[in-house]
Design a protein around this motif. Structure first.
Motif, PDB file in Angstrom:
ATOM      1  N   ARG A   1      12.081  14.104  -7.820  1.00 21.93           N
ATOM      2  CA  ARG A   1      10.947  13.396  -7.196  1.00 21.93           C
ATOM      3  C   ARG A   1      11.293  12.970  -5.759  1.00 21.93           C
ATOM      4  O   ARG A   1      12.458  12.721  -5.450  1.00 21.93           O
ATOM      5  CB  ARG A   1      10.587  12.170  -8.031  1.00 21.93           C
ATOM      6  N   GLU A   2      10.248  12.899  -4.922  1.00 19.06           N
ATOM      7  CA  GLU A   2      10.458  12.412  -3.551  1.00 19.06           C
ATOM      8  C   GLU A   2      10.931  10.963  -3.609  1.00 19.06           C
ATOM      9  O   GLU A   2      10.569  10.229  -4.536  1.00 19.06           O
ATOM     10  CB  GLU A   2       9.141  12.516  -2.774  1.00 19.06           C
ATOM     11  N   LYS A   3      11.742  10.587  -2.612  1.00 25.44           N
ATOM     12  CA  LYS A   3      12.418   9.294  -2.715  1.00 25.44           C
ATOM     13  C   LYS A   3      12.071   8.344  -1.571  1.00 25.44           C
ATOM     14  O   LYS A   3      12.259   8.686  -0.409  1.00 25.44           O
ATOM     15  CB  LYS A   3      13.926   9.525  -2.765  1.00 25.44           C
ATOM     16  N   LEU A   4      11.592   7.159  -1.952  1.00 25.06           N
ATOM     17  CA  LEU A   4      11.370   6.087  -0.979  1.00 25.06           C
ATOM     18  C   LEU A   4      12.517   5.098  -1.154  1.00 25.06           C
ATOM     19  O   LEU A   4      12.685   4.518  -2.235  1.00 25.06           O
ATOM     20  CB  LEU A   4      10.023   5.408  -1.252  1.00 25.06           C
ATOM     21  N   VAL A   5      13.322   4.934  -0.102  1.00 23.92           N
ATOM     22  CA  VAL A   5      14.506   4.071  -0.186  1.00 23.92           C
ATOM     23  C   VAL A   5      14.195   2.765   0.542  1.00 23.92           C
ATOM     24  O   VAL A   5      13.899   2.776   1.745  1.00 23.92           O
ATOM     25  CB  VAL A   5      15.734   4.751   0.459  1.00 23.92           C
ATOM     26  N   ILE A   6      14.240   1.653  -0.208  1.00 22.42           N
ATOM     27  CA  ILE A   6      13.839   0.362   0.373  1.00 22.42           C
ATOM     28  C   ILE A   6      15.045  -0.505   0.681  1.00 22.42           C
ATOM     29  O   ILE A   6      15.929  -0.675  -0.162  1.00 22.42           O
ATOM     30  CB  ILE A   6      12.922  -0.401  -0.617  1.00 22.42           C
ATOM     31  N   VAL A   7      15.061  -1.062   1.897  1.00 23.33           N
ATOM     32  CA  VAL A   7      16.013  -2.136   2.196  1.00 23.33           C
ATOM     33  C   VAL A   7      15.212  -3.386   2.540  1.00 23.33           C
ATOM     34  O   VAL A   7      14.101  -3.307   3.062  1.00 23.33           O
ATOM     35  CB  VAL A   7      16.992  -1.785   3.347  1.00 23.33           C
TER      36      VAL A   7
ATOM     37  N   LYS B   1       0.842  -1.214   0.000  1.00 25.48           N
ATOM     38  CA  LYS B   1       0.000   0.000   0.000  1.00 25.48           C
ATOM     39  C   LYS B   1       0.871   1.255   0.000  1.00 25.48           C
ATOM     40  O   LYS B   1       0.588   2.220  -0.702  1.00 25.48           O
ATOM     41  CB  LYS B   1      -0.898   0.015   1.238  1.00 25.48           C
ATOM     42  N   LYS B   2       1.919   1.232   0.830  1.00 25.86           N
ATOM     43  CA  LYS B   2       2.782   2.417   0.930  1.00 25.86           C
ATOM     44  C   LYS B   2       3.452   2.715  -0.410  1.00 25.86           C
ATOM     45  O   LYS B   2       3.515   3.870  -0.838  1.00 25.86           O
ATOM     46  CB  LYS B   2       3.864   2.201   1.994  1.00 25.86           C
TER      47      LYS B   2
ATOM     48  N   LYS C   1       3.946   6.055  -5.263  1.00 27.42           N
ATOM     49  CA  LYS C   1       4.088   6.224  -6.712  1.00 27.42           C
ATOM     50  C   LYS C   1       2.919   7.026  -7.275  1.00 27.42           C
ATOM     51  O   LYS C   1       3.096   7.858  -8.174  1.00 27.42           O
ATOM     52  CB  LYS C   1       4.210   4.857  -7.385  1.00 27.42           C
ATOM     53  N   THR C   2       1.721   6.772  -6.754  1.00 29.91           N
ATOM     54  CA  THR C   2       0.544   7.518  -7.216  1.00 29.91           C
ATOM     55  C   THR C   2       0.746   9.018  -7.010  1.00 29.91           C
ATOM     56  O   THR C   2       0.314   9.840  -7.805  1.00 29.91           O
ATOM     57  CB  THR C   2      -0.718   7.084  -6.423  1.00 29.91           C
ATOM     58  N   ARG C   3       1.432   9.357  -5.906  1.00 23.03           N
ATOM     59  CA  ARG C   3       1.654  10.779  -5.597  1.00 23.03           C
ATOM     60  C   ARG C   3       2.887  11.350  -6.287  1.00 23.03           C
ATOM     61  O   ARG C   3       3.331  12.451  -5.955  1.00 23.03           O
ATOM     62  CB  ARG C   3       1.772  10.969  -4.086  1.00 23.03           C
ATOM     63  N   GLY C   4       3.480  10.566  -7.181  1.00 25.34           N
ATOM     64  CA  GLY C   4       4.582  11.098  -7.994  1.00 25.34           C
ATOM     65  C   GLY C   4       5.966  10.811  -7.449  1.00 25.34           C
ATOM     66  O   GLY C   4       6.970  11.249  -8.021  1.00 25.34           O
TER      67      GLY C   4
END
Ligand SMILES: C[S@@+](CC[C@H](N)C(=O)[O-])C[C@H]1O[C@@H](n2cnc3c(N)ncnc32)[C@H](O)[C@@H]1O
Length: 183
Positions: free
Chosen positions: A109-115, A75-76, A81-84
């Motif tokens: 773009r805003e950044k979501l960093v996944i580990v 969901k997150k 991604k929906t919010r750009g």
């Protein structure tokens, strides 16, 4: 207060309260100490992780740092991604940091960093806009995140000093000196 030009949030995909307590806290503390905006954790909810990191922010500053455990990563990521926003997955199987960092730095773009953890769902590799390797040897979530944030901040991460800190270190060659701010 954060030194990244865009919002940066760190997402750890999985968490098992008994086994991963220290590692998950260390990923969150690294995200806070290097000036990102928040830390989201998938898997089981764990109030202790939230308390630990909020306690550190209370004393050492950056109280706006957001911590959420027990989230649904699907969901997150979808909402992000929906919010750009864009998604950067740290994995030894990706393309080398040196090959990817200039493209990432150019993007506003805003950044979501996944580990990840021991097993990363294959979907993550396709959901990610970038799969980035911090070298191609297996090491750790904490090491990967620290090195990535150093480069993403162009070296500023190591100088992050929250303005709302109650405790501030006065650096010494030997011994400890901590300044306690009056609140
Ligand atoms: C115990 S490691 C597992 C290594 C994993 N097989 C992988 O895909 O990188 C757990 C997490 O640490 C991070 N990690 C470990 N080594 C890495 C590397 N060389 N480059 C980027 N991330 C790494 C990844 O986020 C990974 O999901």
């Amino acid at each position: 207060m954060c030194h990244f030009p865009q919002r940066v949030v760190v997402l750890k995909l999985d968490h098992r309260p008994e086994r991963d307590k220290r590692l998950t806290s260390h990923v969150g503390l690294t995200a806070r100490a290097f000036g990102t905006n928040g830390f989201w954790v998938g898997g089981l909810q764990d109030p202790k992780i939230e308390e630990t990191i909020k306690g550190v922010s209370e004393n050492w500053g950056h109280q706006a740092f957001e911590v959420q455990t027990g989230i649904s990563w699907k969901k997150k990521i979808r909402l992000w991604k929906t919010r750009g926003g864009e998604v950067i997955h740290l994995t030894m199987y990706g393309k080398h940091l040196d090959k990817m960092i200039s493209r990432i730095l150019k993007s506003d773009r805003e950044k979501l960093v996944i580990v990840g953890g021991p097993k990363v769902p294959s979907e993550i590799f396709t959901l990610a806009d970038y799969n980035v390797a911090i070298g191609h040897q297996p090491h750790s979530e904490v090491a990967a995140l620290a090195l990535f944030l150093d480069r993403l901040s162009r070296g500023k991460a190591l100088y992050f000093q929250p303005t709302d800190a109650k405790l501030k270190i006065i650096p010494q060659e030997q011994g400890k000196n901590v300044d306690e701010q009056d609140s």
